[in-house]
Design an enzyme around this catalytic site. Structure first.
Site, PDB file in Angstrom:
ATOM      1  N   ALA A  48      39.947  35.519  39.951  1.00  0.00           N
ATOM      2  CA  ALA A  48      39.537  34.329  39.199  1.00  0.00           C
ATOM      3  C   ALA A  48      38.151  33.801  39.526  1.00  0.00           C
ATOM      4  O   ALA A  48      37.738  32.793  38.969  1.00  0.00           O
ATOM      5  CB  ALA A  48      40.559  33.212  39.455  1.00  0.00           C
ATOM      6  N   SER A  49      37.419  34.437  40.442  1.00  0.00           N
ATOM      7  CA  SER A  49      36.240  33.781  40.992  1.00  0.00           C
ATOM      8  C   SER A  49      34.906  34.203  40.385  1.00  0.00           C
ATOM      9  O   SER A  49      33.898  33.521  40.593  1.00  0.00           O
ATOM     10  CB  SER A  49      36.197  34.018  42.508  1.00  0.00           C
ATOM     11  N   PHE A  52      34.779  38.225  34.337  1.00  0.00           N
ATOM     12  CA  PHE A  52      35.739  37.936  33.269  1.00  0.00           C
ATOM     13  C   PHE A  52      36.896  37.051  33.744  1.00  0.00           C
ATOM     14  O   PHE A  52      37.450  36.272  32.959  1.00  0.00           O
ATOM     15  CB  PHE A  52      36.298  39.242  32.696  1.00  0.00           C
ATOM     16  N   LEU A 138      41.121  42.009  38.396  1.00  0.00           N
ATOM     17  CA  LEU A 138      40.591  42.499  39.671  1.00  0.00           C
ATOM     18  C   LEU A 138      39.608  43.637  39.445  1.00  0.00           C
ATOM     19  O   LEU A 138      39.817  44.491  38.581  1.00  0.00           O
ATOM     20  CB  LEU A 138      41.714  43.039  40.554  1.00  0.00           C
ATOM     21  N   ALA A 139      38.551  43.653  40.227  1.00  0.00           N
ATOM     22  CA  ALA A 139      37.681  44.829  40.312  1.00  0.00           C
ATOM     23  C   ALA A 139      37.434  45.046  41.787  1.00  0.00           C
ATOM     24  O   ALA A 139      36.848  44.201  42.450  1.00  0.00           O
ATOM     25  CB  ALA A 139      36.380  44.595  39.565  1.00  0.00           C
ATOM     26  N   TYR A 224      37.770  48.917  29.749  1.00  0.00           N
ATOM     27  CA  TYR A 224      36.474  49.240  29.138  1.00  0.00           C
ATOM     28  C   TYR A 224      36.533  50.647  28.555  1.00  0.00           C
ATOM     29  O   TYR A 224      37.234  51.506  29.084  1.00  0.00           O
ATOM     30  CB  TYR A 224      35.343  49.134  30.182  1.00  0.00           C
ATOM     31  N   TYR A 234      32.284  57.524  32.906  1.00  0.00           N
ATOM     32  CA  TYR A 234      33.165  56.351  32.847  1.00  0.00           C
ATOM     33  C   TYR A 234      34.537  56.700  32.253  1.00  0.00           C
ATOM     34  O   TYR A 234      35.475  56.990  32.975  1.00  0.00           O
ATOM     35  CB  TYR A 234      32.496  55.158  32.108  1.00  0.00           C
ATOM     36  N   LYS A 243      41.896  53.478  34.050  1.00  0.00           N
ATOM     37  CA  LYS A 243      42.035  52.607  32.878  1.00  0.00           C
ATOM     38  C   LYS A 243      43.139  53.119  31.949  1.00  0.00           C
ATOM     39  O   LYS A 243      43.874  52.326  31.366  1.00  0.00           O
ATOM     40  CB  LYS A 243      40.696  52.462  32.140  1.00  0.00           C
ATOM     41  N   LEU A 272      29.045  44.286  30.451  1.00  0.00           N
ATOM     42  CA  LEU A 272      28.263  43.139  30.901  1.00  0.00           C
ATOM     43  C   LEU A 272      27.829  43.343  32.340  1.00  0.00           C
ATOM     44  O   LEU A 272      28.468  44.091  33.084  1.00  0.00           O
ATOM     45  CB  LEU A 272      29.119  41.875  30.825  1.00  0.00           C
TER      46      LEU A 272
HETATM   47  P1  NAD Z   1      33.990  41.012  39.141  1.00  0.00           P
HETATM   48  O1  NAD Z   1      33.513  41.832  40.285  1.00  0.00           O
HETATM   49  O2  NAD Z   1      33.099  39.979  38.581  1.00  0.00           O
HETATM   50  O3  NAD Z   1      35.380  40.281  39.502  1.00  0.00           O
HETATM   51  C1  NAD Z   1      36.308  40.827  40.372  1.00  0.00           C
HETATM   52  C2  NAD Z   1      37.286  39.767  40.853  1.00  0.00           C
HETATM   53  O4  NAD Z   1      38.297  40.405  41.644  1.00  0.00           O
HETATM   54  C3  NAD Z   1      36.683  38.678  41.750  1.00  0.00           C
HETATM   55  O5  NAD Z   1      37.304  37.447  41.458  1.00  0.00           O
HETATM   56  C4  NAD Z   1      37.078  39.135  43.152  1.00  0.00           C
HETATM   57  O6  NAD Z   1      37.183  38.088  44.116  1.00  0.00           O
HETATM   58  C5  NAD Z   1      38.438  39.717  42.864  1.00  0.00           C
HETATM   59  N1  NAD Z   1      38.923  40.678  43.873  1.00  0.00           N
HETATM   60  C6  NAD Z   1      38.421  41.884  44.212  1.00  0.00           C
HETATM   61  N2  NAD Z   1      39.195  42.475  45.140  1.00  0.00           N
HETATM   62  C7  NAD Z   1      40.213  41.615  45.393  1.00  0.00           C
HETATM   63  C8  NAD Z   1      41.346  41.657  46.239  1.00  0.00           C
HETATM   64  N3  NAD Z   1      41.610  42.698  47.033  1.00  0.00           N
HETATM   65  N4  NAD Z   1      42.165  40.574  46.257  1.00  0.00           N
HETATM   66  C9  NAD Z   1      41.929  39.492  45.468  1.00  0.00           C
HETATM   67  N5  NAD Z   1      40.885  39.415  44.623  1.00  0.00           N
HETATM   68  C10 NAD Z   1      40.040  40.464  44.588  1.00  0.00           C
HETATM   69  O7  NAD Z   1      34.408  42.065  38.027  1.00  0.00           O
HETATM   70  P2  NAD Z   1      34.546  42.029  36.434  1.00  0.00           P
HETATM   71  O8  NAD Z   1      33.444  42.841  35.874  1.00  0.00           O
HETATM   72  O9  NAD Z   1      34.799  40.661  35.917  1.00  0.00           O
HETATM   73  O10 NAD Z   1      35.850  42.935  36.276  1.00  0.00           O
HETATM   74  C11 NAD Z   1      37.130  42.425  35.991  1.00  0.00           C
HETATM   75  C12 NAD Z   1      37.856  43.436  35.113  1.00  0.00           C
HETATM   76  O11 NAD Z   1      37.170  43.554  33.871  1.00  0.00           O
HETATM   77  C13 NAD Z   1      37.909  44.853  35.720  1.00  0.00           C
HETATM   78  O12 NAD Z   1      39.169  45.428  35.416  1.00  0.00           O
HETATM   79  C14 NAD Z   1      36.821  45.571  34.950  1.00  0.00           C
HETATM   80  O13 NAD Z   1      37.024  46.970  34.884  1.00  0.00           O
HETATM   81  C15 NAD Z   1      36.972  44.923  33.594  1.00  0.00           C
HETATM   82  N6  NAD Z   1      35.815  45.106  32.688  1.00  0.00           N
HETATM   83  C16 NAD Z   1      34.535  44.926  33.133  1.00  0.00           C
HETATM   84  C17 NAD Z   1      33.474  45.136  32.256  1.00  0.00           C
HETATM   85  C18 NAD Z   1      32.039  44.958  32.692  1.00  0.00           C
HETATM   86  O14 NAD Z   1      31.142  45.449  32.030  1.00  0.00           O
HETATM   87  N7  NAD Z   1      31.783  44.246  33.764  1.00  0.00           N
HETATM   88  C19 NAD Z   1      33.728  45.507  30.913  1.00  0.00           C
HETATM   89  C20 NAD Z   1      35.037  45.633  30.486  1.00  0.00           C
HETATM   90  C21 NAD Z   1      36.080  45.441  31.391  1.00  0.00           C
HETATM   91 NA    NA Z   2      36.951  38.871  37.234  1.00  0.00          NA
END
Ligand code: NAD
Ligand code: NA
Length: 395
Positions: A48-49, A52, A138-139, A224, A234, A243, A272
């Site tokens: 959540a931090s 997305f 989560l990522a 994605y 990817y 995925k 993004l």
């Molecule tokens: P991000 O790195 O901004 O967010 C990751 C979040 O996961 C953070 O809140 C972090 O604190 C949390 N996290 C990581 N490890 C953790 C753990 N062990 N315990 C608790 N929290 C944990 O990443 P994002 O880009 O927002 O990615 C979120 C999702 O969206 C992923 O599944 C990613 O594949 C997907 N996504 C990303 C994109 C892109 O271009 N960035 C595009 C489509 C989908």
């Molecule tokens: Na996120």
């Protein structure tokens, strides 16, 4: 203290509390002017931090007055050393949410562990009773399996053949060819173990068995796809297998929630700049070109615009507009034929010399530094800030 960006490769080691706060306030403002009719009311956001997940928390709270519990893994500040940006984002979000009379509490720890799951469940039982939405965002590059203790590492590699293509170092603007060797050994299975759907299903199983999911409950995880340019590394690479697994898990979750008419969905989102995506080779060059084209067409979105559209025009609208594989698509504008054709044209011309003109390298860089609270409009970076910011609702 005065906090400046300190980068090493694709990460920034410092972050700015006031810049992070400003980013959160900007996202809140966006959602206040785009509220969500019939949106969720009691929401758990896992991840959540930042990125997305943060946008999902803000959209829930400010779009439909939802109570939110956020789970994340962030580094708190110590004297003279800033926290990770997700810490400051969460602090800013909760302070503002509490001011506005919204319930918001957080748990900082490893979401993959049994302990954090149990702690979260207890908080839901104590404070919310039943929840109607879980966002799974989560990522992570690693996961320790809660039952076996085995530690898995995910890799970003092609499968079967070496992948060779251009990428950009967005700090220097240098475009150059890179080759990535194909995965080997247990790379595929390990990547699935980290970024596939097993942990998502564990969360939902636990919450279901404890009877804290309300009738018509929904859960959404993010995926994605992307263009053919990045396919080998990817979507058809190790991460793509994870995925695929995540997407298949959505159907298993829906099956397991039949008696409460619950649904598991995957939403395919747009490319993004986030901490997760800046580490993936080739993606930064693709994003620089994509941003340029989408901004010219007036259809560029950030995380908050993506999630607002996901809630307003898909999840809480009449029609989810699912694709043939049953997925929600808010990457629809990125994937438009005309957009992709333009990006492909530019890709062929992209060099160190041409990129500043044909691509949006500045937009990429700004977004990257914004992730850490730097280069944010309206923030005075010469002003002394207190790095020791607390998250008011941290459990
Ligand atoms: P991000 O790195 O901004 O967010 C990751 C979040 O996961 C953070 O809140 C972090 O604190 C949390 N996290 C990581 N490890 C953790 C753990 N062990 N315990 C608790 N929290 C944990 O990443 P994002 O880009 O927002 O990615 C979120 C999702 O969206 C992923 O599944 C990613 O594949 C997907 N996504 C990303 C994109 C892109 O271009 N960035 C595009 C489509 C989908
Ligand atoms: Na996120």
């Amino acid at each position: 203290m005065i906090i400046e960006p300190r980068t090493r490769g694709f990460i920034c080691l410092t972050s700015h509390p006031v810049g992070c706060e400003q980013n959160v306030l900007n996202q809140i403002d966006y959602i206040k002017s785009n509220p969500v009719a019939n949106g969720p009311k009691k929401v758990l956001v896992i991840g959540a931090s930042t990125g997305f997940g943060l946008a999902s928390r803000i959209t829930s709270a400010y779009g439909s007055n939802a109570s939110t519990i956020g789970v994340f893994f962030e580094k708190p500040p110590t004297e003279g050393r800033p926290a990770s940006p997700g810490w400051y984002n969460s602090a800013a979000f909760e302070a503002q949410a509490h001011k506005d009379g919204l319930y918001a509490k957080s748990i900082n720890g490893d979401a993959f562990s049994n302990e954090i799951k149990a702690q979260t469940l207890k908080l839901i039982q104590d404070d919310l009773g039943k929840i109607d939405m879980v966002i799974y965002s989560l990522a992570s590059p690693v996961r320790t399996h809660p039952d076996t203790g085995e530690r898995f590492k995910s890799v970003l590699k092609p499968i079967g053949e070496t992948f060779t293509n251009n990428t950009v170092d967005f700090h220097t603007g240098v475009v150059k060819e890179i080759s990535i060797e194909p995965c080997s050994g247990d790379d595929i299975d390990n990547t699935i173990a980290v970024m596939g759907g097993e942990d998502w299903k564990m969360w939902i199983d636990l919450l279901k068995s404890a009877d804290v999911l309300s009738e018509d409950f929904k859960t959404v995880a993010y995926s994605y796809i992307g263009p053919s340019l990045t396919e080998a590394v990817y979507r058809k690479g190790t991460i793509g297998r994870a995925k695929d697994h995540l997407e298949a898990t959505a159907f298993e979750i829906t099956d397991s929630l039949k008696d409460i008419n619950g649904k598991g969905y995957v939403s395919v989102n747009k490319a993004l700049v986030t901490q997760a995506s800046s580490a993936i080779p080739v993606i930064p060059l693709y994003i620089s070109l994509l941003y340029k084209v989408m901004k010219e067409e007036g259809i560029h979105e950030g995380c908050i615009e993506q999630i607002e559209r996901l809630f307003n025009e898909r999840l809480y609208a009449e029609d989810l507009q699912l694709d043939e594989q049953g997925r929600i698509r808010v990457d629809d504008w990125e994937m438009r034929d005309d957009i992709q054709a333009k990006v492909l044209e530019l890709w062929k011309e992209a060099t160190t010399e041409t990129l500043p003109n044909i691509g949006d390298l500045d937009g990429y860089k700004t977004d990257f530094f914004n992730l850490f609270g730097f280069n944010v409009d309206g923030v005075d970076y010469d002003k002394d800030v207190n790095e020791m910011v607390a998250i008011p609702g941290l459990q």
